[in-house]
Design a protein around this motif. Sequence first.
Motif, PDB file in Angstrom:
ATOM      1  N   MET A   1       0.823  -1.209   0.000  1.00 20.58           N
ATOM      2  CA  MET A   1       0.000   0.000   0.000  1.00 20.58           C
ATOM      3  C   MET A   1       0.858   1.260   0.000  1.00 20.58           C
ATOM      4  O   MET A   1       0.495   2.269  -0.603  1.00 20.58           O
ATOM      5  N   SER A   2       2.024   1.201   0.658  1.00 24.52           N
ATOM      6  CA  SER A   2       2.909   2.361   0.697  1.00 24.52           C
ATOM      7  C   SER A   2       3.348   2.761  -0.709  1.00 24.52           C
ATOM      8  O   SER A   2       3.316   3.942  -1.084  1.00 24.52           O
ATOM      9  N   SER A   3       3.737   1.773  -1.497  1.00 24.59           N
ATOM     10  CA  SER A   3       4.210   2.061  -2.849  1.00 24.59           C
ATOM     11  C   SER A   3       3.065   2.474  -3.764  1.00 24.59           C
ATOM     12  O   SER A   3       3.242   3.291  -4.674  1.00 24.59           O
ATOM     13  N   LEU A   4       1.884   1.922  -3.517  1.00 25.72           N
ATOM     14  CA  LEU A   4       0.717   2.335  -4.287  1.00 25.72           C
ATOM     15  C   LEU A   4       0.409   3.809  -4.038  1.00 25.72           C
ATOM     16  O   LEU A   4       0.141   4.570  -4.981  1.00 25.72           O
ATOM     17  N   CYS A   5       0.470   4.234  -2.766  1.00 24.58           N
ATOM     18  CA  CYS A   5       0.246   5.644  -2.436  1.00 24.58           C
ATOM     19  C   CYS A   5       1.288   6.532  -3.111  1.00 24.58           C
ATOM     20  O   CYS A   5       0.957   7.594  -3.655  1.00 24.58           O
TER      21      CYS A   5
ATOM     22  N   THR B   1       3.491  11.206   1.336  1.00 29.81           N
ATOM     23  CA  THR B   1       3.887  11.102   2.741  1.00 29.81           C
ATOM     24  C   THR B   1       3.151   9.966   3.443  1.00 29.81           C
ATOM     25  O   THR B   1       3.717   9.256   4.273  1.00 29.81           O
ATOM     26  N   ILE B   2       1.886   9.772   3.106  1.00 27.07           N
ATOM     27  CA  ILE B   2       1.133   8.639   3.668  1.00 27.07           C
ATOM     28  C   ILE B   2       1.804   7.328   3.276  1.00 27.07           C
ATOM     29  O   ILE B   2       1.933   6.400   4.084  1.00 27.07           O
ATOM     30  N   GLY B   3       2.270   7.244   2.024  1.00 29.82           N
ATOM     31  CA  GLY B   3       3.010   6.061   1.592  1.00 29.82           C
ATOM     32  C   GLY B   3       4.292   5.875   2.381  1.00 29.82           C
ATOM     33  O   GLY B   3       4.619   4.766   2.819  1.00 29.82           O
ATOM     34  N   GLU B   4       5.013   6.964   2.591  1.00 28.55           N
ATOM     35  CA  GLU B   4       6.248   6.916   3.386  1.00 28.55           C
ATOM     36  C   GLU B   4       5.963   6.425   4.812  1.00 28.55           C
ATOM     37  O   GLU B   4       6.706   5.605   5.362  1.00 28.55           O
TER      38      GLU B   4
ATOM     39  N   LEU C   1       3.657   4.469   5.831  1.00 27.63           N
ATOM     40  CA  LEU C   1       3.340   3.037   5.851  1.00 27.63           C
ATOM     41  C   LEU C   1       4.591   2.176   5.653  1.00 27.63           C
ATOM     42  O   LEU C   1       4.697   1.084   6.215  1.00 27.63           O
ATOM     43  N   LEU C   2       5.550   2.677   4.872  1.00 26.23           N
ATOM     44  CA  LEU C   2       6.693   1.851   4.487  1.00 26.23           C
ATOM     45  C   LEU C   2       7.820   1.825   5.507  1.00 26.23           C
ATOM     46  O   LEU C   2       8.264   0.750   5.927  1.00 26.23           O
ATOM     47  N   LEU C   3       8.300   2.995   5.906  1.00 27.13           N
ATOM     48  CA  LEU C   3       9.569   3.054   6.625  1.00 27.13           C
ATOM     49  C   LEU C   3       9.564   2.332   7.976  1.00 27.13           C
ATOM     50  O   LEU C   3      10.544   1.663   8.310  1.00 27.13           O
ATOM     51  N   PRO C   4       8.490   2.415   8.780  1.00 31.47           N
ATOM     52  CA  PRO C   4       8.506   1.608  10.008  1.00 31.47           C
ATOM     53  C   PRO C   4       8.275   0.125   9.743  1.00 31.47           C
ATOM     54  O   PRO C   4       8.639  -0.719  10.566  1.00 31.47           O
ATOM     55  N   ALA C   5       7.657  -0.211   8.604  1.00 31.82           N
ATOM     56  CA  ALA C   5       7.300  -1.608   8.328  1.00 31.82           C
ATOM     57  C   ALA C   5       8.517  -2.460   7.980  1.00 31.82           C
ATOM     58  O   ALA C   5       8.543  -3.661   8.291  1.00 31.82           O
ATOM     59  N   ILE C   6       9.524  -1.874   7.349  1.00 30.31           N
ATOM     60  CA  ILE C   6      10.681  -2.666   6.920  1.00 30.31           C
ATOM     61  C   ILE C   6      11.454  -3.240   8.111  1.00 30.31           C
ATOM     62  O   ILE C   6      11.685  -4.449   8.172  1.00 30.31           O
ATOM     63  N   PRO C   7      11.894  -2.412   9.095  1.00 35.66           N
ATOM     64  CA  PRO C   7      12.582  -3.027  10.241  1.00 35.66           C
ATOM     65  C   PRO C   7      11.683  -3.963  11.040  1.00 35.66           C
ATOM     66  O   PRO C   7      12.158  -4.956  11.606  1.00 35.66           O
ATOM     67  N   THR C   8      10.371  -3.662  11.094  1.00 32.63           N
ATOM     68  CA  THR C   8       9.447  -4.547  11.801  1.00 32.63           C
ATOM     69  C   THR C   8       9.394  -5.905  11.130  1.00 32.63           C
ATOM     70  O   THR C   8       9.410  -6.954  11.795  1.00 32.63           O
ATOM     71  N   PHE C   9       9.340  -5.915   9.804  1.00 28.52           N
ATOM     72  CA  PHE C   9       9.293  -7.177   9.063  1.00 28.52           C
ATOM     73  C   PHE C   9      10.514  -8.037   9.382  1.00 28.52           C
ATOM     74  O   PHE C   9      10.389  -9.227   9.682  1.00 28.52           O
TER      75      PHE C   9
END
Length: 416
Positions: free
Chosen positions: A294-298, A324-327, A329-337
Amino acid sequence: MNLIQKRWLLFFQAYPKDALYFMAASFVNATGKAILWPLTTLYVHEVLGRSYGQAGLVLLYQALAGILGEIVGGALYHKLGPKKLIVSSMVLTASLLGSVVFVHDYWVFVIIVSVNGFMNGIAIPSINAYVGFRWKEHRRKLYNAIYVGNNTGLAIGAAVGGAIASISFPLTYTVTSVSTLAFGVFLFFFMKTSPDDSVSATKTAGTLGENQSAYQHIVNFRIYLFLGLGALFYYIAFTLWSNGIAPYLTEQGYPLTMYSLLWTINGIVIFAGQPVTGLIKSTIAKSLVAQIVMSSLCYSLGLGFIMLFHHSYLFLVVGMIVCTIGEMLLLPAIPTFYSERTGRAAPFFMGLSGGFGNVGRMTGPTLYGNLYDHWGIVPVLLAGTCASVVSLVFFLMHAALHKEKKSKVSSSVVTY
């Protein structure tokens, strides 16, 4: 008690006290670093008397060193231990930044900035991994809270940096050096050394055990390759703002403050837009991999909108908000993954993925600079939109390989 006070009270009650102390220190550190980062190009030109092209080379060398640093930092996390690795990198970084005050030679400055980029690269995956290991029950919320706090610090620091630079350019390096050293001292007393957080937090990590080598991790490409490639193209799209939108606004006669306003809006949305991303996460993007897609879609929608309607500043603002909404969603998700899916190997994969992202940061400015010089803003916006769409494709491939079970959205076991 009014609504705002209640929300802040709930926020403080949601995390362990030591995690709140860490977030506060991280905020101060991010603010200090932000005082410096927008000014490197101007410092090289104004103080060292070099061209903007040579200033661009400094940033290139720094980015290359950062790529190496992230990979090395991830690989050394368990060998040296998080405390020794992170604190030593902070102290050395502070020393390097402080020494800039006494440097008047361009190539000495290049060496200092490059080593600084390497040490920063070491610290990034190490700190992210430490957070995921120490507070594993809270890490999803913590990664997001630290991201919001750090970006608020970046907005404040960037504004303060301009004021400090107007007094003295070298003073910016002194202030950043002091804040970095303060963060290092805080971590020296704050970080636990016994028992080893990283070990105790990952005893159930199963698939990626302690005995696997870096080569074996790299061979397991499904866990990192498509996510890393997606991040690479995301950051190519991201650099469009500074290397496409900025010169375009200047060419159109807008003052520099109008470009700065876009980043002010970015900071406001990150801070105030949490309910929006929270709604997205609770409805249409309930899993981490769905959030990444969804981050990249935004971002693709935001840049596509700007490509069609870039003649209006108001529409640039709208595009910035969507991106910014896409950002967010993405940036905290990567280290969490990586924390949830790779267990003890998380530092290695965070560093590897960070290296992909730095390649994107490095590639974007050169691409957009040449496109803008020869053909103007439209090809730049088209390239940025295409890069974002490519990142969406890679994130979709990653999501197809890592679907989360509805009954269990968090796992510490790697699945291949």
